[in-house]
Design an enzyme around this catalytic site. Sequence first.
Site, PDB file in Angstrom:
ATOM      1  CE  LYS A 209     -33.076  38.257 -13.245  1.00  0.00           C
ATOM      2  NZ  LYS A 209     -32.400  39.288 -14.020  1.00  0.00           N
ATOM      3  CD  GLU A 215     -30.970  43.001   1.723  1.00  0.00           C
ATOM      4  OE1 GLU A 215     -30.803  41.917   1.111  1.00  0.00           O
ATOM      5  OE2 GLU A 215     -30.240  43.987   1.560  1.00  0.00           O
ATOM      6  N   GLY A 269     -33.640  43.190 -12.778  1.00  0.00           N
ATOM      7  CA  GLY A 269     -34.499  43.513 -11.635  1.00  0.00           C
ATOM      8  C   GLY A 269     -35.087  44.912 -11.730  1.00  0.00           C
ATOM      9  NE  ARG A 270     -30.062  48.474 -13.442  1.00  0.00           N
ATOM     10  CZ  ARG A 270     -29.233  47.459 -13.319  1.00  0.00           C
ATOM     11  NH1 ARG A 270     -29.409  46.567 -12.372  1.00  0.00           N
ATOM     12  NH2 ARG A 270     -28.218  47.303 -14.165  1.00  0.00           N
ATOM     13  CD  GLU A 355     -29.012  47.659  -9.001  1.00  0.00           C
ATOM     14  OE1 GLU A 355     -28.973  47.767  -7.766  1.00  0.00           O
ATOM     15  OE2 GLU A 355     -29.798  46.892  -9.583  1.00  0.00           O
ATOM     16  CG  HIS A 386     -41.366  75.330   1.401  1.00  0.00           C
ATOM     17  ND1 HIS A 386     -41.515  76.680   1.591  1.00  0.00           N
ATOM     18  CD2 HIS A 386     -42.261  74.983   0.449  1.00  0.00           C
ATOM     19  CE1 HIS A 386     -42.492  77.129   0.811  1.00  0.00           C
ATOM     20  NE2 HIS A 386     -42.948  76.115   0.107  1.00  0.00           N
ATOM     21  CE  LYS A 513     -28.512  41.115  -4.148  1.00  0.00           C
ATOM     22  NZ  LYS A 513     -29.166  40.366  -5.220  1.00  0.00           N
TER      23      LYS A 513
HETATM   24  O1  F6P Z   1     -29.440  45.304  -5.129  1.00  0.00           O
HETATM   25  C1  F6P Z   1     -28.967  44.398  -6.062  1.00  0.00           C
HETATM   26  C2  F6P Z   1     -30.059  43.628  -6.716  1.00  0.00           C
HETATM   27  O2  F6P Z   1     -29.457  42.587  -7.392  1.00  0.00           O
HETATM   28  C3  F6P Z   1     -30.927  44.437  -7.643  1.00  0.00           C
HETATM   29  O3  F6P Z   1     -30.402  44.542  -8.905  1.00  0.00           O
HETATM   30  C4  F6P Z   1     -32.195  43.677  -7.571  1.00  0.00           C
HETATM   31  O4  F6P Z   1     -33.252  44.440  -8.057  1.00  0.00           O
HETATM   32  C5  F6P Z   1     -32.267  43.401  -6.092  1.00  0.00           C
HETATM   33  O5  F6P Z   1     -30.942  43.099  -5.738  1.00  0.00           O
HETATM   34  C6  F6P Z   1     -33.205  42.310  -5.667  1.00  0.00           C
HETATM   35  O6  F6P Z   1     -32.863  41.094  -6.221  1.00  0.00           O
HETATM   36  P1  F6P Z   1     -33.861  39.869  -6.195  1.00  0.00           P
HETATM   37  O7  F6P Z   1     -35.088  40.252  -6.961  1.00  0.00           O
HETATM   38  O8  F6P Z   1     -33.127  38.743  -6.855  1.00  0.00           O
HETATM   39  O9  F6P Z   1     -34.201  39.559  -4.776  1.00  0.00           O
END
Ligand code: F6P
Length: 546
Positions: A209, A215, A269-270, A355, A386, A513
């Site tokens: 987003k 990452e 995002g979620r 979250e 189990h 972050k």
């Molecule tokens: O982990 C925090 C967060 O902001 C989430 O809310 C989001 O889904 C994720 O990082 C990834 O963010 P982006 O889509 O901006 O890379």
Amino acid sequence: MSTLLPVGSPELLERLGAHAVRLKALSPTALYGAGQGRQASYSLEVEGLLVDYSRQLIDESVWRELLELGAQANVPAAVRAMYTGVPINHTEQRPALHVALRDRGGGPLQVGDTDVRELVHAERAKLAAFVLAVRGGARRGASGERFTDVVNVGIGGSDLGPVMAVEALKDYAEPGVAVHFVSNIDGTEAVDLIARLNPATTLVLICSKTFTTLETLTNARRMRAWIATAMGEDNVAAHFAAVSTNHPAMDAFGVAADARFTMWDWVGGRYSLWSAVGLAVELAIGTAHFESLLDGANAIDRHFANTEGAANLPLVLALLSVWNGNFLGCHSHAVLPYAQRLHRLPAYLQQLTMESNGKSVARDGQQVSWHTGTVIWGEPGSNGQHSFFELLHQGTHRIAADFLLPYEGPTGELADSILTASNALAQANALARGRTLEQVLADPKVKAAGAAGVAFAPHRVHPGGRPSTVIAFERLDPATLGKLIALYEHRVYVESLLWGINPFDQWGVELGKVQAEALVPVLQAVPTGQGAMRWLHAALQATGLG
Ligand code: F6P
């Protein structure tokens, strides 16, 4: 925590508190009795989801009061606010309009100067055309070969929903294009895929987003370097597509104009699986199946908006969650899908619920004095039986559970469905009813063991009274998955209303972050060349609390 909840009159909360004391002291036998009528009283069938909450710790009088609590929370007004684009995510001054992403028609939905529905439908058409081009071979890699593999690079909401849905809907996957996922910062998934995929037939989809997530950018660069080495720098763009709100960043990365898809800041995002973030899913299952996923979610959206009180499923589930957490002290919730294909659902729901509702400041900026949030975790049954079920049955924690149960499994054999259902329902019953000392002592095997049987009998006692809900459905198809996810999304929203918090921001993870990025130069300055352990000592010292 001094206050039970921020909504509900003091008298109502007091009565609910007294009911909780009474019910916690009640034996399962006294509560559930012969069970007559419970299942009929405490179950709902909505849009093909049969939800049985008869194993919750409720009786008629508690349920009446809980519904009164729901009424006092004024959920219909909050639903209207959500559906009409009011900026209910007040700390970011944004609406939360994921329902608009699966809207099936209707007139314009104006948010400021923008008709949100028009935007959504235009983007859907673009996505469907892209999927057709990739799947049909009109869009190919730089060497002219068809794409056989798509790698979605994203994390959090840009990964968990798509992975979960691709796994869940494997039986609906269209042949020809395999979809893979890379999310973790350590590079394992990227390294593994690079080792086995052919760059000439691979399309990399950067899903972020913000297009600023460390990452995702790191993994996107890893994939880019691989493609550039194999295909040549000039051919990189042919192998990349992206989904983001950050157009300058997509420019800078070199994503081609006709391979970029947008989303909007009014989608969290979620909550974004339904947007272009679902592109990996659509590439895997095709547009018709993806549309069914949206249809399913929309069916629950309509139910949520148009159904009152005790018949409103998200409201019912949220009331039970708050009853368990705030009144019965049961803050941990296991999600137990008796469907292996749903093995990523608990992870997906962790982000969705934790979250969203892991907050300790109320909407008015004051520190809460009541519990919020639920610890969500789980594994598919019957594997979980189990493993951790011992603690569910006999541990000191009272943990709530959702059993998800399809009628038709992947083998299509009724006998397999029966075995699966008997496992799920036996567990739910054992958690609810437990097993008393008298019942243990009456067991012929225990009797036969004589003195040892008597001495060890307490170890075989199951306290019972562990609340669970069974969510049963015909089969795990795209529409049903859409319904399940929308149901959980709306449960989260109603919970947030009962807790008086904003479920659409995530300042907690933002801090982590920012701090991770700040530590990169600190760690780069740690001397190397003296072995891993030396480096680790120095790194921990340089970044530690002193
Ligand atoms: O982990 C925090 C967060 O902001 C989430 O809310 C989001 O889904 C994720 O990082 C990834 O963010 P982006 O889509 O901006 O890379």
